[in-house]
Write an enzyme that holds these catalytic residues in place. Sequence first.
Site, PDB file in Angstrom:
ATOM      1  N   CYS A 189       0.885  -1.163   0.000  1.00  0.00           N
ATOM      2  CA  CYS A 189       0.000   0.000   0.000  1.00  0.00           C
ATOM      3  C   CYS A 189       0.927   1.217   0.000  1.00  0.00           C
ATOM      4  O   CYS A 189       2.070   1.106  -0.425  1.00  0.00           O
ATOM      5  CB  CYS A 189      -0.945  -0.018   1.200  1.00  0.00           C
ATOM      6  N   LYS A 190       0.470   2.348   0.475  1.00  0.00           N
ATOM      7  CA  LYS A 190       1.315   3.546   0.465  1.00  0.00           C
ATOM      8  C   LYS A 190       2.419   3.484   1.516  1.00  0.00           C
ATOM      9  O   LYS A 190       3.582   3.679   1.214  1.00  0.00           O
ATOM     10  CB  LYS A 190       0.465   4.798   0.667  1.00  0.00           C
TER      11      LYS A 190
END
Length: 184
Positions: free
Chosen positions: A63-64
């Site tokens: 994810c980020k």
Amino acid sequence: MSLPTIKPSEARRLLDGGAVLIDIREADEHAREKIPGARHMALSSLDEMDVAVHHGKPVIFHCKSGVRTLANAPRLAGKLGPSCEAFVVEGGLDAWRKAGLPVVTDRRQPLELQRQVQIGAGSLALAGTLLGLLMSPWFFVVPAFVGAGLVTAGVTGFCGMAHVLMRAPWNRVVYGSPMRAKKA
């Protein structure tokens, strides 16, 4: 069952060996910035995920920042089954970029919806406060309304401002029609 974390450099080595990289962020985040070759499977669509995506190869999720992936690691592992070797990129896309590994950024895509909400809510709260101080105390209703909206969004998971912004002309690239994300 949780998933072990690996450093971005180790993830790169596994990818070079044929592993599958899966980006679990939402469509607007993936459209703006992504790791080349990553498959997009939004966490919000996990129930529709194709469990045969890995074809016996290791799977690496990201994810980020890594937080969202780690928080959902048991769900992700359960979706793949016990025979699949799977990992989480420690630090996510942010760590990948910091390690000097390739990232594709498309600045023609709109900012992520969460950032648009933050900018919109912050701007309204600031403007309402300044107008309340300089013009009329009635303008203090604006930041109070924004604050109530943010609390409601946090408690219920429904953000009215996000739904309005999804319909904005600049977001049609990512969302197509309201409430339907573009497949990447």
